[in-house]
Structures are given as structure tokens and as C-alpha cells.
Write an enzyme that holds these catalytic residues in place. Structure first.
Site, mmCIF file in Angstrom:
data_model
loop_
_atom_site.group_PDB
_atom_site.id
_atom_site.type_symbol
_atom_site.label_atom_id
_atom_site.label_comp_id
_atom_site.label_asym_id
_atom_site.label_seq_id
_atom_site.Cartn_x
_atom_site.Cartn_y
_atom_site.Cartn_z
ATOM 1 N N THR A 533 0.850 -1.187 0.000
ATOM 2 C CA THR A 533 0.000 0.000 0.000
ATOM 3 C C THR A 533 0.883 1.233 0.000
ATOM 4 O O THR A 533 1.865 1.310 0.730
ATOM 5 C CB THR A 533 -0.942 0.027 1.213
ATOM 6 O OG1 THR A 533 -1.833 -1.096 1.141
ATOM 7 C CG2 THR A 533 -1.782 1.308 1.220
ATOM 8 N N PHE A 535 1.064 5.349 0.547
ATOM 9 C CA PHE A 535 0.394 6.380 1.321
ATOM 10 C C PHE A 535 0.900 7.751 0.909
ATOM 11 O O PHE A 535 2.094 7.934 0.650
ATOM 12 C CB PHE A 535 0.661 6.191 2.819
ATOM 13 C CG PHE A 535 0.087 4.919 3.390
ATOM 14 C CD1 PHE A 535 -1.127 4.933 4.059
ATOM 15 C CD2 PHE A 535 0.771 3.724 3.262
ATOM 16 C CE1 PHE A 535 -1.650 3.767 4.596
ATOM 17 C CE2 PHE A 535 0.264 2.553 3.783
ATOM 18 C CZ PHE A 535 -0.957 2.570 4.453
#
Length: 636
Positions: A533, A535
Site C-alpha cells: 500500500t 500512502f
């Protein structure tokens, strides 16, 4: 021995215990852990442990079995983070130390310092005193070299380290450097270790050429027993029968040492191999083995180097190595040290970490222990506090209003794709800008109340994506368990903790288990391990430069719309192509209140930020609306 103190012990009783031990000849070190405060008592004295156990405020006394006491993991379970200037080594960091083998002249060290700093090094190395095999080889510039090294470090914002070879030089050298280096030949120079230890300064201790791991740790014990607890161990290869390389790099020493000691361990692939072309692959091997940093020799003209030219990287080779290390870091759960950071295991003390507002507060969506908080812990300094928010919009509002300094929000997952809600919200807050990004590997774990067995589990709770990403494990190991969608992975852990129900399990990251003091029943249960992921780090525009000051931006995020006519989008994309702006991402998003009209979110790679600013004028001419959401340093 380890003296475990009772929780809530008053200061008077604690001091009495310390005095009791000191009066009997022990060196006493106080260590505050996650759960308990302990006193480490080491020395030649002998005492009946029962005498200590009877003292007020003492919970228990535990002997230390290892010959090294202060360096032992038995004494301190948590990792030691060594601070060198504004750089921290240890935990989930990978700190890069770079520079020439020897400081040869002022212009040489200044030029190399500039190049390694630009590439990503955080500590400058360079030898002022060089212990050489031959008495006729270059021995270094001595104090003059220290002055050049200090000047270069100050100019380019890097702490400096260099080798000390004589006890008589310690007092003089500590005025020039931030970390002493004990070379392999001096690992068992005990008088030198004593003098360096007395300074209390950080020390980088290289493993001796034929030293066992225990001998290496005993050398660290000398440093710690004499006054410093800031010791970094460095694996630099050992001497074996093999002659194809300068030494034999013992990568297996990294995980072994990490189990035995709380001290951080880094690697030196330059001295381990002695061959330039082998430095980068072995550097990556050290990071993969878990090293908390690398010490690499870099020279602007290695063919002319006065020491160790054949093993010194060219600046361009070091720059590529940094990019490769940066790409590898998320795979092993680490991040490249570019500014002060924090380790995930410290996500435990709510009173110390959670607050409501202030300049030193970072907002995120979710509950404590969420993957978003893990991204914070890999980005910011140890003293930051966090503000959990219920929704993504609440997180944007917190930073937009000035309630917090920064916000960290997921923008893209390799399996789930773009988090479109956050793309849309970016366009709704013109005062906010993207100042950085962080990338983490998402490792899912089956988390339960302590004592729960796999056969007890009837329901598994997690965010829908967490359940989907662990489908194979659930179908194979828990085929009869009901899968219950929950709003947040960390929230599902908090919920099953509140119920205390052993028939419930949650899927989340290890920080959520640590924060809630829950048990991980199975680790790494995700179907696809290539789950990352990305960010974004957001701030108000007026606060952006303080975050970006330590690195050059190479990515820009832009949001624009074009007229509803043939070729209008193509004209914009052509400008990007003509000006060498490589497009990494393109998303179309509906414009609220304008049915069937769209805006476009684009990420581009920049070679030069100033050139990009010149291109903006051309882009604005071909768009009906245009906004730069932010420029930042890529995390991958």
C-alpha cells in the site's frame, strides 16, 4: 543479574535498590521496557539473589546466562535505537553510511560528501587515521583530515564517523566526530575500547577478521561497561580459506546477532568483498538478511584512490544501490532512513502516543495499530503523537483545519487498486498539498484473544479487502468459520479484545496485535505476498517545505480537466511526453455537480523540478482547470 521492579515502585525504593547493588560493587543500568522497569546489575561481585528479592519494590531477580550482560537480549528485550546526530540506526530503519575509505584532501571529501548526500546517505564516513598492513602505505591525514570531514558533514547536514586507532587520540577526536568507529584490527584492543566507552558517544564496532560472534559481543560489552550504551555492530566479512574475495561475508551473522543482542547490526559489503562489482549485490543480501544499515565506500575517482580504490563505488553506482535498497526495504518490513523514524513495536502506550491536536500530531484513518499508523511510524520522529480519525474526510479536515500538522492516507494498493475516495478528496481541499509518500508491505495475521486455538474459531472479522486477500488461508484452515466484514482491520482486533470471545478472530497487521496485547496465531496469511500500500503524506501548503527540505522531489501529482472536444486530453499528454515527464498513473474522476464531465488525476516522474514548473504554464493553456496537488520524493 536482572532485577525486575514492581509496577508503581516509588522513587525512594528504587534508589535504595540501586544503592544496595552499587555498594556491593555492581554497575547498575536502569532499563524501561514496554511492560516492566528492570535494573541490570553487572560486575565481578557475587551476591545471593534472595537478598535482592527481599528489598521493597523488587518483583523478581533473574540471572543473565550470557557472558555478555549489558549487550544481551536477556537484559533488554526491545531493540536499541542508536542516535547519531539527527540520524537513528536500528529497528525498522536502513541507514546508509557512505564516503571514501580515506580522507585525502579537502576538495575530495567535499565532492564525495555532496554526491552521497544527494543519493541518500545519512552519515558521512572517511578515514583520518588508517591502520594499514604495510608501514609504507598511506596512513591518513590525521587531525587535518578530521577537520575536512567535520566541515563536509556540517555543510551537507550529515553526522560523521571515522576510525580511532589509538587511545591517546580519543579526547582530541571527539571534538570533530559524531560516532567513533572501531576497526576490525582493533576489535579486541581493550584499552582502546575502554577509552572510547568512557566518552558515552555512539560507537560503530566492526567484527574482527577471525572473531566469533561471542567475542564480538564481548567487545561491545567492554564499550557498554565503560559508559556508552550507543553501540552499532558492523559485520564486515571474516577471514576464511577462500581467496576469491577479500573476506567472506557472513550474512547469517545478522539474524543470529539480532536474536542475541538488542544492539543494531549493519553490514559493510565493501570490506567484505574487496571488489567493486560485488558490493551492490552483497549490500542487498545484507538488507534482505535484516541489517539495519550499510557502510559503503564511495570515491569520485577510485582508480586514483590512496586506499581501497578497487572496492570503492563510483557515485553513480552508489546512487543506483540506494534506489535498489529503497525498493527492497518494504519487502523486509523496513524503510530507508532519510529523517528520524520510529519502530512499529513501540505502538503500545496510548497515553504516550495518542492526542487530539498540536504541531507534533499526525492524523490517520482507522484505529490504533492500523496499517496507516504503521506508515506514520516509518516516516516520522519518535516523539510524534497520532490522531485516529473515523473517516478519510475527518482525516482531511484535521490537517486542513490546523488541528494536526500532517495526515497520512492510503492512495493505492497493488491488489485493490486506487483508493478513489482519497483521490476525490484531494481535489476538495485546495489548501492542502502532498509533501511525501510512504510504501509498506501489507502482512496479514490471524489475531486472537490469548489462549485461543484454531479449532475454537467460529467467526473471522476484518475489512472486506483483508478477508478477500486471505481467502486461500480461510478456505483451507477455517472452512467452516463465518467471514464477517468489519469497517477496519485494526478495529476488528479492538472489537474481539473487548468481547474476550475465543470463538472470534481478526485479520490485521502485527502492530494492531501489539497495541491491543493480543496473540498472533498465524503470521503472513495473505494469499499474495506482493501486497503493498502506498500512502500520501499531506500538509497545509505553508508547512510543506519543512518536510521536503531533506530531499529533492522527483514525482508530481496533478489534477486537471479539459474541454469536451476531440483530442483535448491528447494535447495535455503530449506536453508531458515532449518535456520528458514520464506518466506513472492516470485516473479519470467524475466532477461533482457536472454529470458526464470528468477531471483527470495524473502522477508524473520529474527529472528536474524547475523544468516542471516551466511546463506548468503550457499545461494550463491546454486545460480548463489545473492544479498541482504536490511534488514529493518517491518511496519506491
Amino acid at each position: 543479574m536482572i532485577v525486575v521492579l514492581k509496577q508503581g515502585i516509588d522513587l525512594q525504593d528504587k534508589n535504595k535498590v540501586k544503592s544496595f547493588l552499587s555498594d556491593r560493587g555492581f554497575l547498575v543500568k536502569e532499563i524501561k521496557g514496554e511492560q516492566d522497569t528492570v535494573l541490570g546489575a553487572v560486575g565481578m561481585a557475587h551476591i545471593d539473589p534472595r537478598e535482592v528479592e527481599l528489598l521493597p519494590g523488587v518483583a523478581s531477580v533473574v540471572p543473565i546466562s550470557k557472558p555478555y550482560k549489558l549487550a544481551s537480549r536477556e537484559l533488554k528485550a526491545e531493540d536499541t535505537i542508536v542516535k547519531v546526530g539527527n540520524v537513528k540506526i536500528g529497528g525498522n530503519r536502513v541507514a546508509l553510511i557512505a564516503g571514501p575509505c580515506a580522507c585525502e584532501c579537502r576538495s575530495q571529501i567535499m565532492e564525495i560528501a555532496a554526491s552521497v548526500r544527494e543519493a541518500g546517505a545519512v552519515i558521512l564516513r572517511g578515514g583520518a587515521f588508517k591502520p594499514r598492513t604495510s608501514p609504507y602505505s598511506f596512513q591518513g591525514l590525521g587531525e587535518e583530515g578530521l577537520k575536512y570531514l567535520r566541515e563536509a558533514g556540517d555543510k551537507y547536514g550529515m553526522p560523521v564517523t571515522t576510525e580511532v586507532v589509538s587511545p591517546r587520540d580519543v579526547e582530541m577526536m571527539k571534538n570533530y566526530i559524531d560516532m567513533f568507529q572501531i576497526g576490525a584490527r582493533n576489535m579486541q584492543n581493550f584499552e582502546l575500547l575502554k577509552e572510547v566507552g568512557k566518552t558515552g558517544m555512539p560507537v560503530l564496532l566492526k567484527r574482527g577478521m577471525s572473531a566469533t560472534i561471542e567475542e564480538w559481543l564481548m567487545a561491545a560489552e567492554y564499550l557498554m561497561a565503560n559508559g556508552t550504551d550507543q553501540v552499532v555492530l558492523c559485520e564486515r566479512g571474516i577471514r576464511t580459506f577462500e581467496r576469491a574475495t577479500r573476506n567472506t561475508l557472513d550474512c547469517s551473522a545478522i539474524p543470529v546477532v539480532q536474536k542475541l543482542t538488542h544492539l543494531p547490526v549493519i553490514g559493510d559489503p565493501s570490506h567484505a568483498t574487496g571488489i567493486r562489482d560485488m558490493v551492490s549485490p552483497m549490500a542487498l543480501a545484507l538488507v534482505a538478511a535484516g541489517a539495519s544499515g550499510l557502510m559503503v565506500e564511495v570515491h569520485n575517482h577510485p582508480e586514483k584512490a590512496l586506499s581501497d580504490g578497487p572496492q570503492s563505488l563510483y557515485p553513480s553506482q552508489f546512487e543506483k544501490l540506494v534506489r535498489d535498497v529503497q525498493a527492497l526495504c518494504p519487502v523486509v518490513g523496513k524503510s530507508l532512513e532519510t529523517s528520524p523514524r520510529i519502530i512499529p513495536s513501540s505502538i503500545t502506550d496510548e497515553s504516550a502516543c495518542e492526542t487530539t491536536q498540536g504541531d507534533n500530531v499526525i492524523a490517520f484513518q482507522g484505529e490504533r495499530g492500523a496499517f496507516s499508523e504503521l506508515a506514520i511510524r516509518r516516516t516520522f520522529d519518535e516523539d510524534v503523537k497520532v490522531l485516529p480519525c473515523k473517516s478519510f474526510k475527518d482525516t482531511f479536515d484535521a490537517v486542513n483545519s490546523g488541528k494536526v500538522r500532517y495526515a497520512v492516507l492510503p492512495i493505492e494498493n497493488t491488489l485493490g487498486g486506487t483508493i478513489l475516495e482519497n483521490i476525490d478528496l484531494l481535489g476538495c481541499y485546495p489548501a492542502l498539498t502532498v509533501v511525501g509518500e510512504q510504501q509498506i508491505r501489507v502482512i496479514h495475521n490471524l489475531i486472537v484473544n490469548p489462549g485461543t486455538q484454531l479449532s475454537d474459531i467460529k467467526k473471522v472479522l476484518s475489512h472486506p479487502q483483508g478477508l478477500a486477500q486471505c481467502r486461500e488461508f480461510l478456505e483451507k484452515e477455517l472452512p467452516n468459520a463465518e467471514q464477517v466484514p468489519f469497517f477496519d482491520t485494526a478495529g476488528s482486533v479492538s472489537y474481539i479484545k473487548q468481547t474476550g470471545d475465543k470463538s472470534l478472530a481478526a485479520i490485521a497487521g502485527a502492530p494492531a496485535a501489539a497495541y491491543n496485547k493480543m496473540e498472533i496465531l498465524r503470521e503472513g496469511i495473505e494469499t499474495n505476498p506482493k501486497n503493498y500500500t502506498r500512502f500520501y503524506i499531506l500538509s497545509r501548503e505553508e508547512n510543506s517545505e519543512e518536510f521536503k527540505s531533506c530531499f529533492a522531489s522527483n514525482v508530481a501529482s496533478i489534477l486537471f480537466s479539459v474541454s469536451n472536444e476531440s483530442g483535448s486530453l491528447f494535447k495535455v499528454l503530449k506536453i508531458l511526453s515532449d518535456h520528458g515527464l514520464n506518466m506513472k498513473k492516470l485516473e479519470s474522476r467524475p466532477i461533482p455537480g457536472k454529470p458526464w464531465e470528468y477531471s483527470f488525476f495524473v502522477e508524473v516522474e520529474m527529472k528536474d523540478e524547475e523544468e516542471f514548473k516551466n511546463t506548468i504554464k503550457l499545461l494550463k493553456e491546454k486545460t480548463t482547470s489545473f492544479r498541482v496537488l504536490g511534488t514529493f520524493k518517491s518511496a519506491h
